[in-house]
Design an enzyme around this catalytic site. Structure first.
Site, PDB file in Angstrom:
ATOM      1  N   GLY A  14     -28.063 -66.576 -46.634  1.00  0.00           N
ATOM      2  CA  GLY A  14     -29.513 -66.629 -46.754  1.00  0.00           C
ATOM      3  C   GLY A  14     -30.257 -65.343 -46.470  1.00  0.00           C
ATOM      4  N   ARG A  93     -24.517 -71.729 -58.120  1.00  0.00           N
ATOM      5  CA  ARG A  93     -24.244 -72.788 -59.083  1.00  0.00           C
ATOM      6  C   ARG A  93     -25.013 -72.495 -60.362  1.00  0.00           C
ATOM      7  NH1 ARG A  93     -21.494 -77.251 -58.165  1.00  0.00           N
ATOM      8  NH2 ARG A  93     -21.112 -76.947 -55.964  1.00  0.00           N
ATOM      9  N   ASN A 109     -33.664 -64.813 -60.374  1.00  0.00           N
ATOM     10  CA  ASN A 109     -32.351 -64.769 -59.721  1.00  0.00           C
ATOM     11  C   ASN A 109     -32.054 -63.329 -59.338  1.00  0.00           C
ATOM     12  OD1 ASN A 109     -29.727 -65.684 -58.884  1.00  0.00           O
ATOM     13  ND2 ASN A 109     -28.865 -64.804 -60.761  1.00  0.00           N
ATOM     14  N   HIS A 111     -28.718 -60.755 -58.696  1.00  0.00           N
ATOM     15  CA  HIS A 111     -27.275 -60.623 -58.916  1.00  0.00           C
ATOM     16  C   HIS A 111     -26.854 -59.239 -58.417  1.00  0.00           C
ATOM     17  CE1 HIS A 111     -23.373 -61.306 -60.645  1.00  0.00           C
ATOM     18  NE2 HIS A 111     -23.431 -60.149 -61.275  1.00  0.00           N
ATOM     19  N   ASP A 147     -26.069 -65.205 -65.160  1.00  0.00           N
ATOM     20  CA  ASP A 147     -26.402 -63.800 -64.881  1.00  0.00           C
ATOM     21  C   ASP A 147     -26.849 -63.067 -66.149  1.00  0.00           C
ATOM     22  OD1 ASP A 147     -25.711 -64.204 -62.207  1.00  0.00           O
ATOM     23  OD2 ASP A 147     -23.621 -63.788 -62.600  1.00  0.00           O
ATOM     24  N   THR A 174     -28.457 -53.901 -49.071  1.00  0.00           N
ATOM     25  CA  THR A 174     -29.637 -53.209 -48.524  1.00  0.00           C
ATOM     26  C   THR A 174     -30.683 -52.975 -49.617  1.00  0.00           C
ATOM     27  OG1 THR A 174     -28.800 -50.964 -48.907  1.00  0.00           O
ATOM     28  CG2 THR A 174     -28.224 -51.997 -46.801  1.00  0.00           C
ATOM     29  N   GLU A 176     -30.851 -55.158 -52.319  1.00  0.00           N
ATOM     30  CA  GLU A 176     -31.234 -56.470 -52.860  1.00  0.00           C
ATOM     31  C   GLU A 176     -32.555 -56.939 -52.276  1.00  0.00           C
ATOM     32  OE1 GLU A 176     -28.334 -59.623 -53.139  1.00  0.00           O
ATOM     33  OE2 GLU A 176     -26.679 -58.198 -53.182  1.00  0.00           O
TER      34      GLU A 176
HETATM   35  C1  GRF Z   1     -26.122 -61.793 -52.664  1.00  0.00           C
HETATM   36  O1  GRF Z   1     -25.288 -60.668 -52.812  1.00  0.00           O
HETATM   37  C2  GRF Z   1     -26.674 -62.218 -54.003  1.00  0.00           C
HETATM   38  O2  GRF Z   1     -26.962 -61.162 -54.840  1.00  0.00           O
HETATM   39  C3  GRF Z   1     -25.521 -63.018 -54.551  1.00  0.00           C
HETATM   40  O3  GRF Z   1     -25.018 -63.728 -53.453  1.00  0.00           O
HETATM   41  C4  GRF Z   1     -25.307 -63.023 -52.255  1.00  0.00           C
HETATM   42  C5  GRF Z   1     -26.080 -63.946 -51.381  1.00  0.00           C
HETATM   43  O4  GRF Z   1     -26.365 -63.374 -50.134  1.00  0.00           O
HETATM   44  N1  GRF Z   1     -25.947 -63.825 -55.659  1.00  0.00           N
HETATM   45  P1  GRF Z   1     -27.440 -64.042 -49.183  1.00  0.00           P
HETATM   46  O5  GRF Z   1     -27.055 -65.501 -49.027  1.00  0.00           O
HETATM   47  O6  GRF Z   1     -28.785 -63.890 -49.811  1.00  0.00           O
HETATM   48  O7  GRF Z   1     -27.327 -63.297 -47.894  1.00  0.00           O
END
Ligand code: GRF
Length: 204
Positions: A14, A93, A109, A111, A147, A174, A176
């Site tokens: 999370g 999912r 989303n 990725h 994706d 970092t 994301e």
């Molecule tokens: C992240 O790397 C996201 O890009 C990928 O799954 C990971 C989830 O990390 N889809 P978190 O649960 O948000 O820490």
């Protein structure tokens, strides 16, 4: 401008959900988080949402006979929140085209790769194995393909020769959080329009 009603979907740790929540609290993203949907019993992200006082909807796929029933349950559960935006934040999912059609161009989303390269699981490992020198993350609108979908923002990081899947994943992570925050903020400010595959309104 009225705040957007946001629902977050997450499956695990999370950290992206936390980043979105903190940015909502700070007023950077003009939204109210109405609910969290999680598909994994015991996932840590549900504890965070409960701490925030946000309703948690647990939809354990194993408890449903079919994907249709699983998705119908989620659709019904979130309907009362009338979401303007759904943020998939580590939701592991693939949702059906039927589900997505209810929220077309309202689902985001993140990725951990520079799409369209390295879709699917273990994107960071795929990047290392491909020998790329630059990796990163992508925030995009959700379409029925995994994706894929119009790209909102991307951020890049270097790949080093001694990187492992974990060290590269940590470096990408970092990026994301700020990338997702910025993309969600642009969406909630009504700055984004989609023309075919191209998202307009992301450049200052
Ligand atoms: C992240 O790397 C996201 O890009 C990928 O799954 C990971 C989830 O990390 N889809 P978190 O649960 O948000 O820490």
């Amino acid at each position: 401008m009225t705040k957007k009603k946001m629902v977050i979907f997450a499956s695990g740790r999370g950290s992206n959900a936390i980043a979105l929540h903190d940015a909502v609290e700070a007023g950077t993203i003009k939204a109210d988080i109405k609910a969290l949907v999680c598909d994994i019993p015991g996932a840590p992200v549900m504890d965070r949402a409960r701490e925030w006082g946000i309703p948690v909807i647990l939809a354990d796929r194993k408890a449903f006979d079919s994907k249709e029933a699983f998705e119908a349950y989620i659709l019904d559960a979130i309907a009362p929140y009338e979401a303007d935006v759904i943020c998939l934040a580590g939701f592991m999912r693939l949702l059906s085209g039927d589900f997505i059609s209810h929220y077309e161009h309202k689902m985001l989303n993140i990725h951990p790769a520079l799409l369209p390269s390295f879709r699917g699981l273990h994107a960071q490992r795929q990047a290392i194995e491909a020998g790329v020198k630059i990796a990163g993350c992508t925030v995009h609108f959700v379409v029925p393909d995994m994706d894929a979908g119009p790209i909102i923002l991307q951020s890049a990081v270097p790949v080093y020769e001694d990187d492992t899947e974990d060290t590269l994943a940590a470096r990408i992570l970092t990026k994301e959080h700020p990338t997702y925050i910025k993309a969600a903020a642009l969406f909630c400010d009504d700055k984004l329009t989609v023309r075919g595959n191209v998202v307009m309104g992301t450049q200052e």
